[in-house]
Design a protein around this motif. Sequence first.
Motif, PDB file in Angstrom:
ATOM      1  N   LYS A  92      20.691 -22.212   2.082  1.00  0.00           N
ATOM      2  CA  LYS A  92      20.641 -21.415   3.890  1.00  0.00           C
ATOM      3  C   LYS A  92      21.494 -21.938   4.957  1.00  0.00           C
ATOM      4  O   LYS A  92      22.458 -22.704   3.710  1.00  0.00           O
TER       5      LYS A  92
ATOM      6  N   VAL B 207      16.318 -25.419  12.306  1.00  0.00           N
ATOM      7  CA  VAL B 207      15.936 -25.646  11.184  1.00  0.00           C
ATOM      8  C   VAL B 207      16.259 -26.911  10.348  1.00  0.00           C
ATOM      9  O   VAL B 207      17.069 -27.166  10.589  1.00  0.00           O
TER      10      VAL B 207
ATOM     11  N   GLU C 289      24.155 -12.074  14.586  1.00  0.00           N
ATOM     12  CA  GLU C 289      22.932 -11.381  13.654  1.00  0.00           C
ATOM     13  C   GLU C 289      21.508 -11.193  15.144  1.00  0.00           C
ATOM     14  O   GLU C 289      20.692 -10.344  14.796  1.00  0.00           O
TER      15      GLU C 289
ATOM     16  N   GLY D 280      25.185 -20.836   7.779  1.00  0.00           N
ATOM     17  CA  GLY D 280      26.329 -19.589   7.423  1.00  0.00           C
ATOM     18  C   GLY D 280      27.346 -19.122   6.333  1.00  0.00           C
ATOM     19  O   GLY D 280      27.047 -18.080   6.607  1.00  0.00           O
TER      20      GLY D 280
ATOM     21  N   LYS E 287      11.225 -17.443   7.184  1.00  0.00           N
ATOM     22  CA  LYS E 287      10.773 -16.496   5.785  1.00  0.00           C
ATOM     23  C   LYS E 287      12.340 -14.882   6.911  1.00  0.00           C
ATOM     24  O   LYS E 287      12.277 -15.337   8.403  1.00  0.00           O
ATOM     25  N   ARG E 288      13.416 -14.812   6.065  1.00  0.00           N
ATOM     26  CA  ARG E 288      13.942 -13.846   6.918  1.00  0.00           C
ATOM     27  C   ARG E 288      13.299 -12.459   7.478  1.00  0.00           C
ATOM     28  O   ARG E 288      14.352 -12.381   8.985  1.00  0.00           O
TER      29      ARG E 288
ATOM     30  N   TRP F 178      32.352 -34.014   9.774  1.00  0.00           N
ATOM     31  CA  TRP F 178      31.903 -33.207  10.752  1.00  0.00           C
ATOM     32  C   TRP F 178      32.281 -33.447  11.695  1.00  0.00           C
ATOM     33  O   TRP F 178      32.112 -32.479  13.021  1.00  0.00           O
TER      34      TRP F 178
ATOM     35  N   LYS G 136      24.649 -28.565  18.194  1.00  0.00           N
ATOM     36  CA  LYS G 136      24.288 -27.625  18.890  1.00  0.00           C
ATOM     37  C   LYS G 136      23.818 -27.554  20.051  1.00  0.00           C
ATOM     38  O   LYS G 136      23.421 -26.611  21.037  1.00  0.00           O
TER      39      LYS G 136
ATOM     40  N   ILE H  48      34.972 -15.421  10.900  1.00  0.00           N
ATOM     41  CA  ILE H  48      33.626 -14.918   9.702  1.00  0.00           C
ATOM     42  C   ILE H  48      32.593 -13.896  10.481  1.00  0.00           C
ATOM     43  O   ILE H  48      32.360 -13.648  12.138  1.00  0.00           O
TER      44      ILE H  48
ATOM     45  N   ASP I  79      30.982 -25.333  17.567  1.00  0.00           N
ATOM     46  CA  ASP I  79      30.976 -24.768  17.019  1.00  0.00           C
ATOM     47  C   ASP I  79      32.282 -23.756  16.103  1.00  0.00           C
ATOM     48  O   ASP I  79      32.958 -22.807  17.180  1.00  0.00           O
ATOM     49  N   GLY I  80      32.177 -23.318  14.806  1.00  0.00           N
ATOM     50  CA  GLY I  80      33.431 -22.985  14.443  1.00  0.00           C
ATOM     51  C   GLY I  80      32.794 -21.462  14.937  1.00  0.00           C
ATOM     52  O   GLY I  80      34.368 -20.752  15.306  1.00  0.00           O
TER      53      GLY I  80
ATOM     54  N   HIS J 271      35.173 -23.290   7.669  1.00  0.00           N
ATOM     55  CA  HIS J 271      34.022 -22.813   8.961  1.00  0.00           C
ATOM     56  C   HIS J 271      34.081 -23.613   9.503  1.00  0.00           C
ATOM     57  O   HIS J 271      32.843 -23.451  10.812  1.00  0.00           O
ATOM     58  N   ILE J 272      34.811 -24.869  10.155  1.00  0.00           N
ATOM     59  CA  ILE J 272      33.988 -25.574  11.056  1.00  0.00           C
ATOM     60  C   ILE J 272      35.530 -25.462  12.050  1.00  0.00           C
ATOM     61  O   ILE J 272      36.513 -25.220  11.881  1.00  0.00           O
TER      62      ILE J 272
ATOM     63  N   SER K  82      11.628 -23.911   8.389  1.00  0.00           N
ATOM     64  CA  SER K  82      12.429 -23.069   8.403  1.00  0.00           C
ATOM     65  C   SER K  82      11.618 -21.526   8.117  1.00  0.00           C
ATOM     66  O   SER K  82      10.973 -21.867   7.586  1.00  0.00           O
TER      67      SER K  82
HETATM   68  C1  GDG Z   1      28.662 -22.918   9.535  1.00  0.00           C
HETATM   69  C2  GDG Z   1      28.652 -23.328  10.720  1.00  0.00           C
HETATM   70  C3  GDG Z   1      29.739 -20.807  11.454  1.00  0.00           C
HETATM   71  C4  GDG Z   1      19.097 -20.186  10.412  1.00  0.00           C
HETATM   72  N1  GDG Z   1      17.387 -20.717  10.897  1.00  0.00           N
HETATM   73  C5  GDG Z   1      17.188 -19.727   9.919  1.00  0.00           C
HETATM   74  C6  GDG Z   1      17.574 -19.562   9.188  1.00  0.00           C
HETATM   75  N2  GDG Z   1      19.091 -19.337   9.421  1.00  0.00           N
HETATM   76  C7  GDG Z   1      20.797 -19.475   9.143  1.00  0.00           C
HETATM   77  C8  GDG Z   1      20.681 -17.626  10.372  1.00  0.00           C
HETATM   78  C9  GDG Z   1      22.112 -17.787  10.295  1.00  0.00           C
HETATM   79  C10 GDG Z   1      23.074 -19.434   9.796  1.00  0.00           C
HETATM   80  O1  GDG Z   1      21.202 -19.903   9.200  1.00  0.00           O
HETATM   81  C11 GDG Z   1      23.051 -20.748  10.594  1.00  0.00           C
HETATM   82  O2  GDG Z   1      24.887 -20.705  10.892  1.00  0.00           O
HETATM   83  P1  GDG Z   1      25.329 -20.891  12.128  1.00  0.00           P
HETATM   84  O3  GDG Z   1      26.892 -19.874  11.829  1.00  0.00           O
HETATM   85  O4  GDG Z   1      24.658 -20.505  13.010  1.00  0.00           O
HETATM   86  O5  GDG Z   1      25.485 -22.263  11.748  1.00  0.00           O
HETATM   87  P2  GDG Z   1      26.126 -23.681  10.238  1.00  0.00           P
HETATM   88  O6  GDG Z   1      25.036 -23.700   9.088  1.00  0.00           O
HETATM   89  O7  GDG Z   1      25.780 -24.407  10.865  1.00  0.00           O
HETATM   90  O8  GDG Z   1      26.877 -23.093   9.872  1.00  0.00           O
HETATM   91  C12 GDG Z   1      29.373 -22.108  11.700  1.00  0.00           C
HETATM   92  C13 GDG Z   1      29.423 -20.973   9.479  1.00  0.00           C
HETATM   93  O9  GDG Z   1      29.474 -21.833   9.288  1.00  0.00           O
HETATM   94  C14 GDG Z   1      29.672 -19.465   9.021  1.00  0.00           C
HETATM   95  O10 GDG Z   1      31.349 -20.243   9.246  1.00  0.00           O
HETATM   96  O11 GDG Z   1      29.122 -19.782  11.925  1.00  0.00           O
HETATM   97  O12 GDG Z   1      30.031 -22.455  12.973  1.00  0.00           O
HETATM   98  O13 GDG Z   1      28.904 -24.625  11.145  1.00  0.00           O
HETATM   99  O14 GDG Z   1      22.406 -17.128   9.164  1.00  0.00           O
HETATM  100  O15 GDG Z   1      20.563 -17.131  10.239  1.00  0.00           O
HETATM  101  N3  GDG Z   1      17.870 -18.151   8.178  1.00  0.00           N
HETATM  102  C15 GDG Z   1      16.759 -18.147   7.903  1.00  0.00           C
HETATM  103  N4  GDG Z   1      15.295 -18.546   8.123  1.00  0.00           N
HETATM  104  C16 GDG Z   1      15.933 -19.647   9.553  1.00  0.00           C
HETATM  105  O16 GDG Z   1      14.581 -20.293  10.015  1.00  0.00           O
HETATM  106  N5  GDG Z   1      16.329 -16.853   6.272  1.00  0.00           N
END
Ligand code: GDG
Length: 493
Positions: free
Chosen positions: A31, A322, A394, A33, A365-366, A104, A292, A249, A386-387, A173-174, A363
């Motif tokens: 899971k 999550v 979404e 980003g 499901k989609r 980080w 966050k 991104i 946040d990056g 990404h960050i 977490s």
């Molecule tokens: C890093 C950078 C940058 C969340 N809960 C569930 C779930 N998610 C998915 C979301 C989204 C992803 O996780 C989270 O993405 P973010 O961008 O908010 O954050 P990071 O994980 O910190 O990602 C960030 C990213 O990289 C990309 O470059 O944007 O700044 O920190 O896609 O949908 N997915 C599912 N269940 C959940 O409960 N299936």
Amino acid sequence: MSEGRLIIVSNRLPVVIDKKKDGSFSISAGKGGLVTAMAPVLKNRGGVWIGWPGIIEEDGITEQNLGELISKGVKDSGYELEPIILTKKERDNYYEGFSNEIIWPLFHDLISLCNFKDKYWETYLSVNKKISNKIMSKIIKDDFIWVHDYHLLNVASELRQKGYNNRIGFFLHIPFPSLDIFSKLPWRKKILESLLEYDLIGFQTPRDKRNFLQCVRRILRNKVQARGRENLVFIKSQSRDVLVGSFPISIDYEAFKDGADSANVAERAWFLHENLPNRKLILGIDRLDYTKGIPFKLKAFARALEKYPDMQKKVSLVQILVPSRVYIPKYKELKDNIERMVGEINGRFTELGWVPIYYIFRSLKREELLAYYRTSEIALVTPLKDGMNLVVKEFCAANIEETGIVILSEFAGASAQLGKECLLVNPFDVEKTADTIYEAYKMDYKIKRKKMKKMRNSIKKYDIFWWVDNFIKAGVYQSYEEYIPIKDFDFDY
Ligand code: GDG
């Protein structure tokens, strides 16, 4: 270059292997980003993904077992997975240590949370070397190596030492911090020099790119010349010409939109509506992480209920948290703090038939996630830094009724692209964030629709496939003279 295979290298593979209590192993989808962003791209193009599936050598998995699990895990994915298994020491010092206790927090401007240790740095270098050995054993002519994120800053430097001279891209990404903050890093010079062994370095926003260029100019004084226009800059370093750019991104817009439009999601969305009649939902979805800004968000929500009592019984905050890194004491403390605050706020405001905060620590499901995106009226996305933040993109893609509104932190990379149409807040300013929640609650639906339409158009146009194509296209420019500026890249900031 763009015709060769795409070799993605990231700390984590898009699958996670776990050791179960009975000693057997299981595999599940990763899971976060990076996975959400890259999986559809590789599925479309094919290629190889190199990374760590999350287990350690000491877990005792056999080669055969690993092979079987991986081939089960990548069925129909359209690309190959190449796992790298870390030792316990490597995991502790490279991943949890250098990556997550130094880079980080520092890159998110949280210097007081950094734990600078030489042994972390030494293991970081050796793991970057181990990963580059794996890359060398897998690449063939014309492959384009694309390294991702802060765990692998030194990979190009290792590959160059092995004589690899083809082009290598890197995407962070960050955020990249300002000079004042980056300068605190004891290994700042070596890290900048290592980054300049890449041919292309991509950042999320123009601000990150500017910060990086300033660090290069000031810390590597006299050794660098930078020339550029628009969003791309060429740096002439001692060893090579490096192209530096900002590439925001994105997501697979159509997949989120179509998913939200599916019968299953519609049914779940209705279920939520029916069970929460006459209620506006405010949605927060965050990985459990101190960047966050969840405690500030909760404070702002509580303050809004207190200051604007007409919102009481009319809104509920759905906060999905999550699980992430819960074995680290700082994360466990954060979780406890959040749960205490949720308890206090609910204890203070709840009335029969109304709960102010629905708190979910797991977490989803989609489809469930999409149902929340589709049903909620307000997205409350308030990271301290946040990056990019893909949740906001979404939410918009899945908001097919186009009636939602986004409250967004000005410190999320997404604000560079979507800031004009969101309600921007400084997450540290609890009072103003509370006022903004009320403003969003009262906002006329025609204004919301206009804003949402604009955001959805932008996310649709600049989707994940656009992002990948542009990054890879930029990777072919060999010199400043060849460079064609791409104006669309530069969003307002
Ligand atoms: C890093 C950078 C940058 C969340 N809960 C569930 C779930 N998610 C998915 C979301 C989204 C992803 O996780 C989270 O993405 P973010 O961008 O908010 O954050 P990071 O994980 O910190 O990602 C960030 C990213 O990289 C990309 O470059 O944007 O700044 O920190 O896609 O949908 N997915 C599912 N269940 C959940 O409960 N299936």
